[in-house]
Design a protein around this motif. Structure first.
Motif, PDB file in Angstrom:
ATOM      1  N   LEU A  64       1.016  -1.185   0.234  1.00  0.00           N
ATOM      2  CA  LEU A  64      -0.009   0.013  -0.003  1.00  0.00           C
ATOM      3  C   LEU A  64       0.998   1.199  -0.012  1.00  0.00           C
ATOM      4  CD1 LEU A  64      -2.809   1.055   0.228  1.00  0.00           C
ATOM      5  CD2 LEU A  64      -2.710   0.996   2.730  1.00  0.00           C
ATOM      6  N   GLY A  65       2.124   1.322   0.712  1.00  0.00           N
ATOM      7  CA  GLY A  65       2.707   2.325   0.770  1.00  0.00           C
ATOM      8  C   GLY A  65       3.684   2.485  -0.424  1.00  0.00           C
ATOM      9  N   PHE A  66       3.708   1.553  -1.208  1.00  0.00           N
ATOM     10  CA  PHE A  66       4.488   1.606  -2.583  1.00  0.00           C
ATOM     11  C   PHE A  66       3.767   2.192  -3.638  1.00  0.00           C
ATOM     12  CE2 PHE A  66       5.333  -0.306  -6.603  1.00  0.00           C
ATOM     13  CZ  PHE A  66       6.752  -0.159  -6.891  1.00  0.00           C
ATOM     14  N   ILE A  67       2.470   1.852  -3.577  1.00  0.00           N
ATOM     15  CA  ILE A  67       1.557   2.545  -4.471  1.00  0.00           C
ATOM     16  C   ILE A  67       1.170   3.810  -4.138  1.00  0.00           C
ATOM     17  CG2 ILE A  67      -1.020   2.075  -5.271  1.00  0.00           C
ATOM     18  CD1 ILE A  67      -1.026  -0.716  -4.728  1.00  0.00           C
ATOM     19  N   GLY A  68       1.148   4.318  -2.811  1.00  0.00           N
ATOM     20  CA  GLY A  68       0.817   5.612  -2.429  1.00  0.00           C
ATOM     21  C   GLY A  68       2.010   6.470  -2.762  1.00  0.00           C
ATOM     22  N   ALA A 108       7.355  10.362  10.768  1.00  0.00           N
ATOM     23  CA  ALA A 108       7.178   9.808  12.032  1.00  0.00           C
ATOM     24  C   ALA A 108       5.677  10.135  12.396  1.00  0.00           C
ATOM     25  CB  ALA A 108       7.962  10.286  13.085  1.00  0.00           C
ATOM     26  N   LEU A 109       4.970  11.044  12.042  1.00  0.00           N
ATOM     27  CA  LEU A 109       3.815  11.288  12.528  1.00  0.00           C
ATOM     28  C   LEU A 109       2.826  10.355  11.943  1.00  0.00           C
ATOM     29  CD1 LEU A 109       1.866  12.744  14.361  1.00  0.00           C
ATOM     30  CD2 LEU A 109       1.709  14.566  12.691  1.00  0.00           C
ATOM     31  N   PRO A 110       2.691  10.310  10.566  1.00  0.00           N
ATOM     32  CA  PRO A 110       1.992   9.241  10.140  1.00  0.00           C
ATOM     33  C   PRO A 110       2.049   7.960  10.411  1.00  0.00           C
ATOM     34  CG  PRO A 110       3.562  10.203   8.323  1.00  0.00           C
ATOM     35  CD  PRO A 110       3.356  10.976   9.442  1.00  0.00           C
ATOM     36  N   PHE A 111       3.178   7.415  10.537  1.00  0.00           N
ATOM     37  CA  PHE A 111       3.558   5.841  10.922  1.00  0.00           C
ATOM     38  C   PHE A 111       3.115   5.927  12.207  1.00  0.00           C
ATOM     39  CE2 PHE A 111       6.609   3.559  13.336  1.00  0.00           C
ATOM     40  CZ  PHE A 111       6.363   2.112  12.551  1.00  0.00           C
ATOM     41  N   LEU A 112       3.277   6.742  13.224  1.00  0.00           N
ATOM     42  CA  LEU A 112       2.848   6.700  14.638  1.00  0.00           C
ATOM     43  C   LEU A 112       1.211   6.814  14.797  1.00  0.00           C
ATOM     44  CD1 LEU A 112       5.397   9.005  16.551  1.00  0.00           C
ATOM     45  CD2 LEU A 112       5.322   6.430  16.329  1.00  0.00           C
ATOM     46  N   LEU A 113       0.499   7.406  13.969  1.00  0.00           N
ATOM     47  CA  LEU A 113      -0.946   7.482  13.819  1.00  0.00           C
ATOM     48  C   LEU A 113      -1.244   6.130  13.425  1.00  0.00           C
ATOM     49  CD1 LEU A 113      -1.789  10.916  12.450  1.00  0.00           C
ATOM     50  CD2 LEU A 113      -2.313   9.996  14.625  1.00  0.00           C
ATOM     51  N   VAL A 137      -4.447   9.785   6.134  1.00  0.00           N
ATOM     52  CA  VAL A 137      -4.144   9.754   4.633  1.00  0.00           C
ATOM     53  C   VAL A 137      -3.337  10.848   4.020  1.00  0.00           C
ATOM     54  CG1 VAL A 137      -5.124   9.383   2.377  1.00  0.00           C
ATOM     55  CG2 VAL A 137      -5.918   7.979   3.979  1.00  0.00           C
ATOM     56  N   PRO A 138      -3.810  12.107   4.345  1.00  0.00           N
ATOM     57  CA  PRO A 138      -3.024  13.022   3.726  1.00  0.00           C
ATOM     58  C   PRO A 138      -1.584  13.199   4.453  1.00  0.00           C
ATOM     59  CG  PRO A 138      -4.799  14.013   5.065  1.00  0.00           C
ATOM     60  CD  PRO A 138      -5.038  12.187   5.099  1.00  0.00           C
ATOM     61  N   LEU A 139      -1.410  12.909   5.790  1.00  0.00           N
ATOM     62  CA  LEU A 139      -0.253  12.888   6.482  1.00  0.00           C
ATOM     63  C   LEU A 139       0.672  11.931   5.769  1.00  0.00           C
ATOM     64  CD1 LEU A 139      -1.135  13.390   9.962  1.00  0.00           C
ATOM     65  CD2 LEU A 139      -0.090  15.200   8.549  1.00  0.00           C
ATOM     66  N   ALA A 140       0.057  10.895   5.631  1.00  0.00           N
ATOM     67  CA  ALA A 140       0.982   9.598   4.809  1.00  0.00           C
ATOM     68  C   ALA A 140       1.345  10.299   3.467  1.00  0.00           C
ATOM     69  CB  ALA A 140       0.291   8.495   4.680  1.00  0.00           C
ATOM     70  N   VAL A 141       0.581  10.740   2.658  1.00  0.00           N
ATOM     71  CA  VAL A 141       0.869  11.328   1.335  1.00  0.00           C
ATOM     72  C   VAL A 141       2.029  12.624   1.231  1.00  0.00           C
ATOM     73  CG1 VAL A 141       0.006  12.698  -0.462  1.00  0.00           C
ATOM     74  CG2 VAL A 141      -1.321  10.635   0.209  1.00  0.00           C
ATOM     75  N   ALA A 142       1.640  13.140   2.302  1.00  0.00           N
ATOM     76  CA  ALA A 142       2.860  14.376   2.515  1.00  0.00           C
ATOM     77  C   ALA A 142       4.131  13.956   2.751  1.00  0.00           C
ATOM     78  CB  ALA A 142       2.405  15.268   3.657  1.00  0.00           C
ATOM     79  N   LEU A 144       5.272  10.706   2.116  1.00  0.00           N
ATOM     80  CA  LEU A 144       5.874   9.934   0.912  1.00  0.00           C
ATOM     81  C   LEU A 144       6.338  10.564  -0.229  1.00  0.00           C
ATOM     82  CD1 LEU A 144       2.802   7.298   0.552  1.00  0.00           C
ATOM     83  CD2 LEU A 144       4.999   6.703   1.542  1.00  0.00           C
ATOM     84  N   LEU A 145       6.094  12.004  -0.090  1.00  0.00           N
ATOM     85  CA  LEU A 145       6.821  12.831  -1.086  1.00  0.00           C
ATOM     86  C   LEU A 145       8.035  13.184  -0.721  1.00  0.00           C
ATOM     87  CD1 LEU A 145       4.185  15.871  -1.382  1.00  0.00           C
ATOM     88  CD2 LEU A 145       4.752  14.203  -3.360  1.00  0.00           C
ATOM     89  N   PHE A 146       8.461  12.969   0.316  1.00  0.00           N
ATOM     90  CA  PHE A 146      10.051  12.962   0.746  1.00  0.00           C
ATOM     91  C   PHE A 146      10.464  11.771   0.798  1.00  0.00           C
ATOM     92  CE2 PHE A 146       7.755  16.923   1.720  1.00  0.00           C
ATOM     93  CZ  PHE A 146       8.589  17.828   1.368  1.00  0.00           C
ATOM     94  N   VAL A 147      10.114  10.498   0.508  1.00  0.00           N
ATOM     95  CA  VAL A 147      10.602   9.441   0.413  1.00  0.00           C
ATOM     96  C   VAL A 147      11.330   9.081  -0.945  1.00  0.00           C
ATOM     97  CG1 VAL A 147      10.330   6.876   0.517  1.00  0.00           C
ATOM     98  CG2 VAL A 147       9.163   8.416   2.076  1.00  0.00           C
ATOM     99  N   PRO A 148      12.732   9.215  -1.189  1.00  0.00           N
ATOM    100  CA  PRO A 148      13.357   8.894  -2.196  1.00  0.00           C
ATOM    101  C   PRO A 148      13.020   7.607  -2.833  1.00  0.00           C
ATOM    102  CG  PRO A 148      14.918   9.428  -0.469  1.00  0.00           C
ATOM    103  CD  PRO A 148      13.597   9.177   0.174  1.00  0.00           C
ATOM    104  N   GLY A 149      12.925   7.777  -4.129  1.00  0.00           N
ATOM    105  CA  GLY A 149      12.586   6.304  -5.022  1.00  0.00           C
ATOM    106  C   GLY A 149      13.806   5.890  -5.383  1.00  0.00           C
TER     107      GLY A 149
END
Length: 384
Positions: A64-68, A108-113, A137-142, A144-149
């Motif tokens: 799910l995280g990969f798709i997001g 960290a925040l979306p993960f902890l939530l 969901v919006p916190l996780a999307v924000a 994921l924008l800063f996770v290098p691919g």
């Protein structure tokens, strides 16, 4: 005689039946005791279920995280990252600790939530579950924008003011998330193997502890403020084209009060660095003021909105003022004669040359590349 025998038979039969019932009751009681002992020694079949569930949802979140991640990069991408970084810088004042916390929160925040909601999901009512999903969901999307691919790095994703501190917070938040995931998997597997019942709050406490510990590491690795006068103007003297300039004053301040008569022209500024220089090539005195903004786009907007006759406060005498933009800085470079006398047309070229040297030096220290200006269009040293 028959009656007496019949009564005796009845008594014998009753005694035998009572004895059989007593033996059967004893056997039943023994079986119940054995069941009780087995139950006490062995937890219920679902006792280890919370521990196993902690590992199961982690595995399920990876695809799910990969798709997001892919969706976030395609839909929002650079514009989304730029907006988040500008808002974080503007809100926090772009100080090192605040930007590190902002970077940490992104990951960290979306993960902890998610960990907390999964742990207490069965106890939440429908509105609380919907609210949790709507928040996560919006916190996780924000984040994921800063996770290098693949083929990219974090340095390519963060840019602008406070980017180093932001990247530090993101990096150590990632370490904290990784440590939290490993702890959850190891503890849940051990608990399931030993049939240990874990409280629902254990997963939240474990991950919070890991992430907060890494936040402490991040805060210890960043500078307190975006830039000081000592960082921006490290040289007391420097020489360009045989002309030596000497810094006579330097200071920095939060905000930009006192830079211009109309402070509204620099609305949104975060910090100001300024200094004054003299040159041995002439009697020129250069006063440079650099105003720091949350983004390059905001700096350009403020520069473009300046009136033609804008003048710095505190600068006396006849001066030439040049406004420019370098990254997220708006530069005001004013130059005039040391005695403040009126500037003759023949003096403009070498006065602006001194001003340009100072501006180039400041910009060079910001970008890490010191480049000297080239004499052109009548602007050059007084003594070639």
């Amino acid at each position: 005689m028959r009656s007496t025998n019949r009564s005796g038979d009845l008594i014998v039969d009753a005694q035998a039946r009572a004895e059989r019932e007593r033996v059967e009751q004893g056997r039943a009681n023994a079986a119940v005791e054995r069941d009780r002992d087995d139950t006490a020694a062995r937890p219920p079949a679902d006792a280890a279920r919370p521990a196993r569930r902690a590992g199961h949802w982690l595995v399920g979140l990876f695809p799910l995280g990969f798709i997001g991640h892919l969706v976030a990069q395609v839909v929002l991408g650079d514009e989304g990252r730029a907006w988040i970084q500008e808002r974080a810088c503007a809100t926090s004042g772009c100080t090192g600790p605040a930007m590190a916390v902002a970077g940490w929160l992104l990951i960290a925040l979306p993960f902890l939530l998610v960990v907390t909601y999964v742990a207490f999901w069965s106890r939440l009512n429908r509105p609380a579950r919907i609210a949790g999903i709507g928040l996560a969901v919006p916190l996780a999307v924000a984040g994921l924008l800063f996770v290098p691919g693949r083929g990219s790095s974090l340095d390519e994703l963060v840019d602008g003011p406070g980017s180093d501190a932001l990247a530090t917070g993101i990096t150590w938040a990632g370490v904290g998330v990784g440590a939290g995931v490993v702890a959850l998997l190891v503890v849940s597997l051990l608990a399931a193997k030993r049939s240990v019942v874990l409280p629902e709050v254990w997963s939240s406490l474990t991950t919070i502890g890991a992430c907060v510990a890494m936040l402490g590491v991040a805060l210890g690795r960043v500078d307190p403020v975006p830039v000081t006068a000592a960082q921006a103007l490290p040289e007391r003297t420097f020489t360009v084209a045989g002309d030596t300039l000497t810094r006579t004053a330097a200071r920095d301040q939060p905000g930009c009060a006192g830079v211009l008569p109309d402070e509204g022209l620099l609305d949104g500024c975060l910090r100001t660095v300024e200094g004054t220089w003299t040159t041995d090539d002439s009697d020129a005195v250069v006063h440079l003021v650099a105003v720091f903004f949350p983004s390059e786009s905001m700096a350009r907007e403020r520069r473009d909105a300046l009136p033609d006759d804008v003048a710095q406060t505190g600068v006396t005498g006849d001066v030439l003022t040049v406004e420019s933009v370098s990254g997220s800085w708006v530069l005001f470079s004013s130059v005039g004669h040391a005695d403040g006398r009126k500037i003759a047309e023949a003096d403009r070229g070498w006065l602006l040359w001194s001003s340009g040297q100072v501006a180039y030096r400041f910009i060079g220290h910001q970008v890490g590349l010191l480049v000297a200006p080239s004499p052109k269009n009548g602007i050059g040293p007084r003594t070639p």
